[in-house]
Design an enzyme around this catalytic site. Structure first.
Site, PDB file in Angstrom:
ATOM      1  N   ASP A 281       0.842  -1.085   0.092  1.00  0.00           N
ATOM      2  CA  ASP A 281      -0.073   0.096  -0.008  1.00  0.00           C
ATOM      3  C   ASP A 281       0.914   1.357   0.066  1.00  0.00           C
ATOM      4  O   ASP A 281       1.347   1.616   1.079  1.00  0.00           O
ATOM      5  CB  ASP A 281      -1.056  -0.057   1.152  1.00  0.00           C
ATOM      6  CG  ASP A 281      -1.863   1.340   1.309  1.00  0.00           C
ATOM      7  OD1 ASP A 281      -2.120   1.995   0.395  1.00  0.00           O
ATOM      8  OD2 ASP A 281      -2.552   1.227   2.201  1.00  0.00           O
ATOM      9  N   CYS A 334      -4.438   4.775  -2.095  1.00  0.00           N
ATOM     10  CA  CYS A 334      -5.687   5.595  -1.610  1.00  0.00           C
ATOM     11  C   CYS A 334      -5.721   6.816  -2.555  1.00  0.00           C
ATOM     12  O   CYS A 334      -5.964   7.904  -2.288  1.00  0.00           O
ATOM     13  CB  CYS A 334      -5.733   5.921  -0.227  1.00  0.00           C
ATOM     14  SG  CYS A 334      -4.320   6.746   0.266  1.00  0.00           S
TER      15      CYS A 334
END
Length: 380
Positions: A281, A334
């Protein structure tokens, strides 16, 4: 504090933010110098500041200036209220309205930085305007139920005993949306005992899409606080969980969080060997989370975005080396910008024929919560 006094406080904080100070630092500085402000006052002022930053350009247009004062005046006008009712100059209220406070028009202002707008439009297509509009609104608070300790119904009951209202989401058994009194969460038993963790719906959906079977070795390569490490922990028995971050300080709370969740996690500065699943991530623009960190969208620069893209490519290469034969690499951001998402993955796959893409998914606030991206790739 009166409503007018809270607006005065927000004006001062916003002026510091507009001068370059991150919003959290500006709020903390004000809080430390304003001991008279109670918890309700601090929460209300924080909401005023973040609401203004979500709608910075449109509120500035309605308020007559890109300043703390202009943003507060514009916010009241956007809400259909007359600023003159609060801008009275009496007590701790802001000075009365003057000629410089005349309203302009907010028509056509998307509250997306102008230089990002073409990238935003190209990435989101016909959803670009709707996603931008949703980014002006407050993000909901989501919780992830820890299946090691509870199911959704048990967690909802425990939260209710803490005075927190939450409801289950049909898309995922572990997902709860908080509907009232979210600020009580950190003091509640459900959180302290590890029944629930704060985690947005979109990364929960991404973690639920990962291939996990008993006994796998799993590396969270950019672990940060360890949210994804803990999210995968309860999905299969006997997992070996390893967490790594380039900045080990980001993981300082992970051992305590893991203990609270009833999970064993190895924290390391240098991952060794190979893994069945590597989760990356990566650092990104955070464009999918701009509802939560609205000042970050105004501080991002084109050079900053290029630097992030270079870091992302570097992380992908390093993470790929840790994937064993037949293993999987999960690339996550994100962000809603394609340059950080699909384009980054396409470039990696072109340079690494030993990997193939298994699936590619993205979420926006229109169908989930935060903007989020997942590309799942397999080796061999």
């Amino acid at each position: 504090m009166t409503p007018a006094a809270r607006i005065s406080a927000a004006i001062g904080i916003l002026d510091h933010v507009l001068a370059g100070l991150p919003a959290e630092q500006a709020l903390l500085r004000w809080s430390r110098s304003s001991r008279f402000a109670g918890s309700g006052d601090r929460a209300a002022v924080r909401d005023l500041v973040f609401d203004a930053l979500r709608c910075r350009d449109s509120h500035a247009a309605l308020g007559g200036a890109l300043s703390g004062r202009g943003l507060m005046i514009g916010g009241l006008r956007a809400a259909g209220r007359d600023p003159a009712e609060l801008f009275t100059g009496q007590g701790h209220a802001p000075a009365p309205l003057g000629p410089d406070d005349r309203p302009g028009t907010a028509e056509g202002i998307a509250d997306i930085p102008a230089w990002i707008q073409p990238l935003w439009d190209a990435s989101l297509g016909d959803r670009a305007s709707a996603v931008a509009d949703r980014m002006r609104q407050r993000a909901p608070v989501w919780l992830r139920v820890n299946p090691i300790k509870a199911d959704a119904a048990t967690a909802v009951d425990a939260l209710a005993q803490d005075g927190i209202a939450a409801e289950a989401d049909a898309r995922l058994p572990t997902a709860l949306r908080v509907t009232a009194h979210e600020r009580r969460l950190s003091q509640g038993r459900a959180y302290r005992d590890g029944l629930v963790e704060l985690q947005d719906l979109s990364p929960q959906l991404a973690c639920a899409a990962l291939p996990l079977v008993a006994g796998m070795r799993v590396l969270d390569y950019c672990a940060g606080g360890g949210g994804k490490t803990l999210a995968v922990a309860g999905r299969a028995p006997g997992l070996t969980l390893v967490a790594h971050d380039a900045d080990p300080a980001r993981m300082r709370d992970l051992p305590q969080r893991a203990e609270r969740a009833g999970v064993s996690v190895q924290v390391t500065a240098a991952p060794r060997g190979v893994f069945d699943l590597v989760i990356a991530d990566v650092p990104c623009s955070g464009s999918g989370t701009w509802r939560r960190t609205p000042d970050s969208k105004w501080r991002l620069t084109s050079q900053g975005l290029r630097d992030l893209a270079a870091v992302q490519a570097q992380i992908l290469r390093r993470a790929a080396d840790l994937v064993g034969p037949g293993g999987h690499l999960a690339y996550m951001t994100c962000s809603v910008l394609d340059g950080e998402n699909g384009a980054q993955v396409d470039q990696f796959l072109a340079e690494n024929p030993g990997f193939r893409q298994v699936s590619r998914q993205s979420w926006t606030p229109l169908e989930a919560s935060d903007g989020f991206f997942l590309s799942l790739m397999a080796r061999g």
